[in-house]
Design an enzyme around this catalytic site. Structure first.
Site, PDB file in Angstrom:
ATOM      1  N   ARG A 163      16.281  25.919  36.789  1.00 40.87           N
ATOM      2  CA  ARG A 163      16.245  26.968  36.080  1.00 40.87           C
ATOM      3  C   ARG A 163      15.359  28.323  37.194  1.00 40.87           C
ATOM      4  O   ARG A 163      15.871  29.767  37.288  1.00 40.87           O
ATOM      5  CB  ARG A 163      15.383  27.146  34.973  1.00 40.87           C
TER       6      ARG A 163
ATOM      7  N   TRP B 291      13.132  13.815  23.632  1.00 38.14           N
ATOM      8  CA  TRP B 291      12.091  14.075  23.869  1.00 38.14           C
ATOM      9  C   TRP B 291      11.521  15.771  22.587  1.00 38.14           C
ATOM     10  O   TRP B 291      11.557  15.868  22.278  1.00 38.14           O
ATOM     11  CB  TRP B 291      12.772  15.890  24.366  1.00 38.14           C
TER      12      TRP B 291
ATOM     13  N   ASP C 145       5.897  23.648  29.007  1.00 37.36           N
ATOM     14  CA  ASP C 145       6.629  25.010  29.405  1.00 37.36           C
ATOM     15  C   ASP C 145       5.922  25.938  28.044  1.00 37.36           C
ATOM     16  O   ASP C 145       5.885  27.333  27.712  1.00 37.36           O
ATOM     17  CB  ASP C 145       7.589  24.814  29.416  1.00 37.36           C
TER      18      ASP C 145
ATOM     19  N   ASP D  33      20.671  21.906  36.667  1.00 36.71           N
ATOM     20  CA  ASP D  33      20.827  22.325  35.287  1.00 36.71           C
ATOM     21  C   ASP D  33      21.848  23.785  35.405  1.00 36.71           C
ATOM     22  O   ASP D  33      22.514  24.030  36.104  1.00 36.71           O
ATOM     23  CB  ASP D  33      20.068  23.381  34.413  1.00 36.71           C
TER      24      ASP D  33
ATOM     25  N   GLU E 189      22.089  17.928  24.716  1.00 36.47           N
ATOM     26  CA  GLU E 189      22.506  19.954  23.453  1.00 36.47           C
ATOM     27  C   GLU E 189      23.830  19.973  24.220  1.00 36.47           C
ATOM     28  O   GLU E 189      24.476  21.117  24.679  1.00 36.47           O
ATOM     29  CB  GLU E 189      20.963  20.767  24.740  1.00 36.47           C
TER      30      GLU E 189
ATOM     31  N   HIS F 238      25.096  21.376  30.454  1.00 34.24           N
ATOM     32  CA  HIS F 238      23.731  21.979  31.369  1.00 34.24           C
ATOM     33  C   HIS F 238      24.224  21.174  32.866  1.00 34.24           C
ATOM     34  O   HIS F 238      23.786  21.397  33.954  1.00 34.24           O
ATOM     35  CB  HIS F 238      22.110  21.190  31.247  1.00 34.24           C
TER      36      HIS F 238
HETATM   37  C1  TNX Z   1      15.266  21.624  25.551  1.00 35.12           C
HETATM   38  S1  TNX Z   1      14.452  18.907  27.083  1.00 35.12           S
HETATM   39  C2  TNX Z   1      16.160  21.143  26.463  1.00 35.12           C
HETATM   40  C3  TNX Z   1      15.993  21.963  27.712  1.00 35.12           C
HETATM   41  C4  TNX Z   1      15.132  23.352  28.233  1.00 35.12           C
HETATM   42  C5  TNX Z   1      14.080  22.629  26.880  1.00 35.12           C
HETATM   43  C6  TNX Z   1      12.742  23.666  27.117  1.00 35.12           C
HETATM   44  C7  TNX Z   1      15.591  18.857  27.020  1.00 35.12           C
HETATM   45  C8  TNX Z   1      16.486  18.083  26.735  1.00 35.12           C
HETATM   46  N1  TNX Z   1      17.010  20.124  27.511  1.00 35.12           N
HETATM   47  O1  TNX Z   1      16.982  22.257  28.479  1.00 35.12           O
HETATM   48  O2  TNX Z   1      14.577  23.951  29.492  1.00 35.12           O
HETATM   49  O3  TNX Z   1      14.552  22.657  25.483  1.00 35.12           O
HETATM   50  O4  TNX Z   1      11.410  23.633  26.432  1.00 35.12           O
END
Ligand code: TNX
Length: 782
Positions: free
Chosen positions: A177, A412, A439, A206, A346, A281
């Site tokens: 990022r 997470w 963060d 990412d 995600e 990502h």
């Molecule tokens: C979720 S934690 C994400 C990241 C983002 C983050 C921001 C994870 C496996 N994926 O891509 O940066 O939230 O808190």
């Protein structure tokens, strides 16, 4: 007369100080500030003095190089260098290393007396950690980058038996990022080592940038590492690259850089776990090789937010797997880590649902749906990774559609995924966003730089336990350890990264190293004082948020008073305040219990330690106004998810902070706000103020305009006026905006306020066309 043995030792000790030419000192438990706190520590009488005559007596080259790392610090800060001798066993003022196979992996024992130090360990890492302990027993000046005069380089006589509670003690740095230069990565590795952390998870891929040179696919870094520079705009409001626009922001690590960093980390007993995200990502990879997508593109490297993440690798195309296997083949030659992280988080399956190749794969492999297709993807990659002698680890989404047989899960989204994976017999690393997300904000949002959201202050990180209370012995045995993650959407460079990392890293290290029963927040807080001095010498830009005073206000409906509570996160600080707008000093009134306020005031408060102010002065303005405590009727009620303090919220004189979840904001979702205030009697007016919030990244937008009406009977209303708002709805981070109506010479018993919401996310926003929020904290009548 009988003399107690301890008194006798003390007398002998004093005599030895008088008669020896060596400096000496009697330490007290409060002088010892090792982070993480060792498993067992007993303080003795006396001290050991480091000088140019000090000798390290080690068994082999590897131990010698560990000793040398401390000697270099002496060279810089003290202008002498202890000697390091391999195979010698004689001498005074020595530090002797001895391998002892009975000591736990990574553990060590350290015995310090007035004239010698003995270190035992079964592995080099144990010797290394003993040296880190000595480093933290030494005066903080040992961290100095230049010569410091008039210091006695003493450490207390003591015995320590120490070993880590967990074998995975990790920290993740996102370099996609925002790119972080190699020099900063080397620095973090040093800091991790200082706190006995052993795993650096390097988030190299990412959407917003591919950071690792891959020889077979040069466009990954020629194209994928660079984006259009929109650093001046809010993360969620950065436009896509237009044709002809130059991509100038970014960077990457060459394979030589990687080899250098890996070696540097090895010398500090840190394993680098590379993360190569898949199947989502990865916009940056598709920008370079669009043929790996379902649609064929074209794609650009996004300069900011991407949500939902629909542009992902095609799971039906064999080329995707060929590409990823080629990439992993280069990755394993660079990183000796037993684990390869494949991301897995995600992935939105919209394109997979539409893609002929993906659908054909689902049929051919007899998969139920796209979740199982992701599971197929991960399982196939696991086979390949295993064939290279490595283990696969991924974010907890890899559970969906079925876990790959050998996979390790990094949990997470809370502890849930980790608990589930452990119950299935898989190893897990706990990294819940409830405690481990660096963060997130670490102090009151109004006083902090813009962050992702959330709230994970030092004490919350300290309270982190990788073993969840619901786990039994069998599942707990699968928890390899814990990790914190620094995602960098809102972290533009190294100095800011330091601010988000320190001192929370110290708290984390104790959560993953120290035996649970030895953890003690108050004691840790005290040790932080010396840690922070170390950070000063190391030039670390750490956060002092834990020293900030937080203000919490509450309206007391019975007494019609506002109650103000002040607190700090760290214990043992004095809070001093003023109510007249003056800066609080060591002589200002000390806060002891909630302050009752019946009038408008400006409160200024700060924390004090040893009579000195620590941390910023916090200002809290309280305005008691004509509607304070009056009745509010809601014609269009707020969404109960954001209910603030209930029906008093809009007239409780308590303003919201930049944190929309602070309990002082009410939210309307895809709707206008319409409320009527009952002032009880005909009241002369000056102005009316409505407080609103915008945070585009959280889909919260200011109202378009607000209309005001007055009435004497609560039935017929007359328009008082309207206030418009013109700023671009998707720029800027968090905006608090007051809509102010001039109502001079008007009178009213009832006031109706209608805030016209945007209702749907605007064009160019990630949620374009979807419902959005409007947040209001107060309607102030003057
Ligand atoms: C979720 S934690 C994400 C990241 C983002 C983050 C921001 C994870 C496996 N994926 O891509 O940066 O939230 O808190």
């Amino acid at each position: 007369m009988k003399t107690k043995p301890s008194r006798l030792i003390a007398v002998l000790f004093c005599l030895s100080v008088v008669f020896s030419c060596q400096p000496s000192k009697q330490f007290t438990p409060r002088d010892i500030a090792i982070v993480p706190q060792p498993a067992q520590l007993a303080l003795h009488e006396g001290s050991f003095n480091f000088s140019g005559k000090t000798k390290f007596l080690v068994e082999n080259e590897e131990q010698a190089s560990i000793a040398h790392q401390l000697c270099t610090k002496f060279k810089t800060a003290a202008n002498f260098q202890p000697k390091v001798k391999i195979g010698e066993s004689e001498g005074k003022n020595t530090i002797r290393f001895a391998t002892n196979p009975a000591i736990a992996p990574e553990g060590y024992s350290l015995d310090v007396t007035g004239n010698s130090i003995s270190i035992q360990a079964s592995q080099p890492a144990g010797f290394f950690y003993a040296i880190q302990t000595i480093r933290q027993l030494l005066p903080v000046e040992i961290e100095s980058k230049e010569l410091v005069k008039d210091i006695d380089w003493l450490i207390p006589a003591l015995s320590i038996q120490d070993e880590p509670r967990f074998k995975w003690r990790g920290f993740m740095q996102d370099v996609s990022r925002h790119f972080m230069p190699k020099e900063y990565i080397l620095e973090i590795i040093d800091y991790l080592a200082m706190n006995k952390m052993n795993t650096f998870h390097w988030h190299l891929v990412d959407d917003q940038g591919w950071r690792l040179e891959i020889k077979k696919y040069p466009k990954l870094t020629q194209v994928g590492a660079w984006r259009v520079d929109h650093e001046d705009k809010d993360w969620s409001a950065r436009p896509r690259q237009k044709p002809g626009e130059k991509a100038t922001y970014g960077g990457f690590y060459t394979q030589d850089d990687i080899r250098e960093v890996v070696e540097y980390a090895q010398q500090r007993y840190i394993t680098i776990v590379p993360e190569i995200e898949m199947p989502a990502h990865i916009s940056c990879a598709l920008a370079a090789y669009p043929e790996l997508s379902c649609t064929g593109g074209p794609f650009t490297v996004p300069s900011g937010d991407v949500w939902p993440i629909t542009d992902i690798y095609c799971a039906g195309n064999e080329k995707t797997f060929q590409f990823l296997e080629d990439v992993i083949s280069e990755v394993v030659t660079l990183f000796p880590s037993p684990f390869i992280h494949i991301g897995g988080d995600e992935a939105d399956k919209t394109e997979w649902k539409k893609c002929k190749k993906c659908q054909a794969r689902i049929r051919k492999e007899h998969l139920k749906n796209e979740h199982e297709l992701q599971s197929y993807f991960v399982k196939r990659m696991e086979k390949f990774i295993n064939s290279k002698g490595r283990r696969l680890i991924g974010w907890d989404e890899i559970l969906e559609g079925g876990l790959a047989p050998q996979a390790t899960v990094m949990s997470w989204r809370g502890y849930k995924g980790g608990i589930e994976a452990a119950a299935q017999g898989h190893d897990v690393v706990m990294s819940p966003n409830s405690h481990c997300y660096f963060d997130h904000y670490q102090g009151p949002q109004d006083l902090e730089p813009l962050a992702w959201g959330g709230y994970s202050p030092l004490s919350k990180v300290y309270a982190f336990d990788p073993i969840h209370e619901s786990m039994d012995e069998n599942t707990a045995a699968h928890v390899l350890g814990g990790q914190a993650n620094l995602w960098c959407e809102f972290v533009p460079g190294p100095k800011h990264a330091q601010y988000m990392t320190f001192p929370r890293l110290a708290a984390l290290s104790e959560a993953v190293w120290t035996p649970k029963e030895k953890k003690d927040w108050k004691n840790f807080s005290h040790r932080m004082i010396s840690q922070l001095k170390r950070y000063d010498f190391l030039d670390i830009n750490y956060s002092k948020s834990a020293y900030l005073v937080s203000c919490q206000t509450q309206y007391n409906t019975t007494d019609k008073l506002v109650e103000l509570k002040l607190s700090t996160e760290l214990p043992d600080l004095k809070i001093r305040y003023s109510l007249n707008g003056e800066e609080p000093t060591a002589a200002s009134k000390e806060y002891t219990s909630p302050i009752q306020l019946a009038q408008s005031v400006e409160v200024k408060a700060a924390s004090f330690q040893d009579g000195k102010r620590v941390g910023k002065v916090v200002t809290h303005k309280l305005k008691i106004h004509k509607a304070t405590g009056k009745r509010v009727d809601y014609q269009i009620p707020n969404n109960k998810k954001y209910n603030g303090s209930g029906t008093i919220n809009l007239v409780n004189s308590v303003r919201g902070s930049s944190n929309f979840g602070d309990g002082n904001w009410q939210g309307w979702y895809g709707e206008d706000m319409e409320v009527t205030l009952n002032l009880e009697e005909s009241t002369p007016l000056q102005k009316i103020t409505v407080g609103a919030l915008q945070k585009a990244g959280s889909w919260i937008f200011l109202p378009k305009n607000i209309s005001f009406y007055s009435s004497q009977d609560g039935k017929t209303f007359e328009e008082l006026g309207e206030v418009m708002h013109h700023t671009d709805p998707i720029t800027g981070g968090t905006i608090k905006h007051d809509f102010v109506l001039n109502a001079k010479d008007k009178k009213a018993k009832y006031i109706k306020v209608i805030a016209h919401a945007l209702k749907k996310c605007p064009r160019h926003h990630a949620g374009e066309g979807k419902k959005c929020w409007m947040f209001i904290d107060e309607i102030e009548i003057e």
